[in-house]
Design a protein around this motif. Structure first.
Motif, mmCIF file in Angstrom:
data_model
loop_
_atom_site.group_PDB
_atom_site.id
_atom_site.type_symbol
_atom_site.label_atom_id
_atom_site.label_comp_id
_atom_site.label_asym_id
_atom_site.label_seq_id
_atom_site.Cartn_x
_atom_site.Cartn_y
_atom_site.Cartn_z
ATOM 1 N N VAL A 204 0.849 -1.189 0.000
ATOM 2 C CA VAL A 204 0.000 0.000 0.000
ATOM 3 C C VAL A 204 0.890 1.245 0.000
ATOM 4 O O VAL A 204 1.591 1.519 0.986
ATOM 5 C CB VAL A 204 -0.950 0.016 1.210
ATOM 6 N N THR A 239 -6.822 5.207 -2.482
ATOM 7 C CA THR A 239 -5.691 4.321 -2.233
ATOM 8 C C THR A 239 -4.896 4.068 -3.507
ATOM 9 O O THR A 239 -5.466 3.894 -4.578
ATOM 10 C CB THR A 239 -6.187 2.970 -1.664
ATOM 11 N N LEU A 241 -1.845 1.333 -4.652
ATOM 12 C CA LEU A 241 -1.074 0.168 -4.216
ATOM 13 C C LEU A 241 -0.410 -0.508 -5.408
ATOM 14 O O LEU A 241 -0.792 -0.308 -6.557
ATOM 15 C CB LEU A 241 -1.939 -0.812 -3.416
#
Length: 284
Positions: A204, A239, A241
């Motif tokens: 992440v 997010t 990742l």
């Protein structure tokens, strides 16, 4: 669904004035065969008239590198004739193979004006039969990497290698490494099917995401067991990742500095070859 063995926190490992978090290797985990190394540089702001990134000429043998330029730029040059300036969103994939010398530094423009920097560097092992393959380099800008949009625009997959949602990535992998950068907006979901035999690299970069029922956040490396095929992602914050997977080689790994081989004797030979100029001679 795959079960999670452990969620590891990357450790702070600054290099000169460069903020760096290292997810592989640490005292908790050596490597995830065939994934050997992961450094997360930045994010940080460099002032005008800076020295740039500190990765001057150095040799490699026995593995491959993949560099994600998330912000800023990266000037690559090597003794195998590879050369490029990669900007935000682009990648560099270098097969060191039998050996070369390379440098990854900031552009003169960046050093003069400064700006934001964020870079992820990965090392992929090569199996014994490919350790001495010919060096090769690919540098791609963001526009040259397929961007696959899913879940009504909430998920974007930047497919570097392998096949993602029916689309092939830009870089053919010698060892069938499949890897991509994923961007998920809040509420975005993505499900991947990955053969149980393959080891997964999941890191992440920023944000918070539920992965197979567990929450992971910035600087987390998720280590999975080899007991299922399904990976379910759901973002609870915006997010970014890195998700990749590959078949393990189950071979001895002997690493020393910039060389990764199968035996200590091969490491010593790599050192001798470098000193004798067999990996090229750096010309300023």
């Amino acid at each position: 669904m795959r079960t999670i063995k452990k969620i590891h926190k990357a450790i702070s490992a600054p290099i000169h004035d460069l903020i760096t978090f290292r997810a592989l290797p640490t005292s908790q985990i050596d490597y995830l065969d065939p994934f050997l190394f992961l450094n997360h540089h930045g994010p940080q702001v460099y002032p005008p008239f800076n020295r740039g990134l500190p990765f001057g000429p150095h040799p490699h043998r026995g593995f491959e590198t993949l560099t994600f330029v998330l912000d800023g730029d990266l000037v690559h040059r090597d003794t195998g004739s590879g050369e490029s300036v990669i900007r935000a969103g682009g990648i560099q994939w270098m097969t060191a193979g039998r050996g070369l010398i390379h440098a990854e530094v900031s552009s003169e423009e960046f050093k003069e004006h400064g700006g934001n920097v964020e870079v992820i560097q990965l090392w992929f092992n090569l199996p014994a039969k490919l350790k001495m393959t010919a060096p090769h380099y690919v540098g791609l800008q963001q526009a040259e990497i397929p961007a696959i949009t899913l879940d009504e625009g909430k998920v974007t997959i930047h497919a570097v290698s392998g096949e993602w949602a029916g689309t092939k990535g830009s870089v053919p992998s010698l060892t069938d490494i499949q890897i991509a950068r994923l961007e998920l907006q809040v509420g975005g979901t993505y499900t991947a099917q990955i053969a149980a035999s393959r080891n997964i690299l999941c890191y992440v970069v920023r944000g918070i995401v539920n992965i197979n029922g567990q929450s992971a956040t910035t600087h987390n490396l998720i280590q999975f067991n080899n007991d299922g095929k399904e990976i379910q992602l759901e973002a609870t914050e915006n997010t970014t990742l890195i998700l990749g997977h590959g078949e393990p080689y189950n071979e001895p790994v002997v690493a020393q500095g910039p060389f990764v081989m199968n035996t200590q004797a091969e490491i010593m030979q790599a050192m001798r070859d470098y000193q004798m100029g067999k990996m090229g001679v750096w010309a300023e």
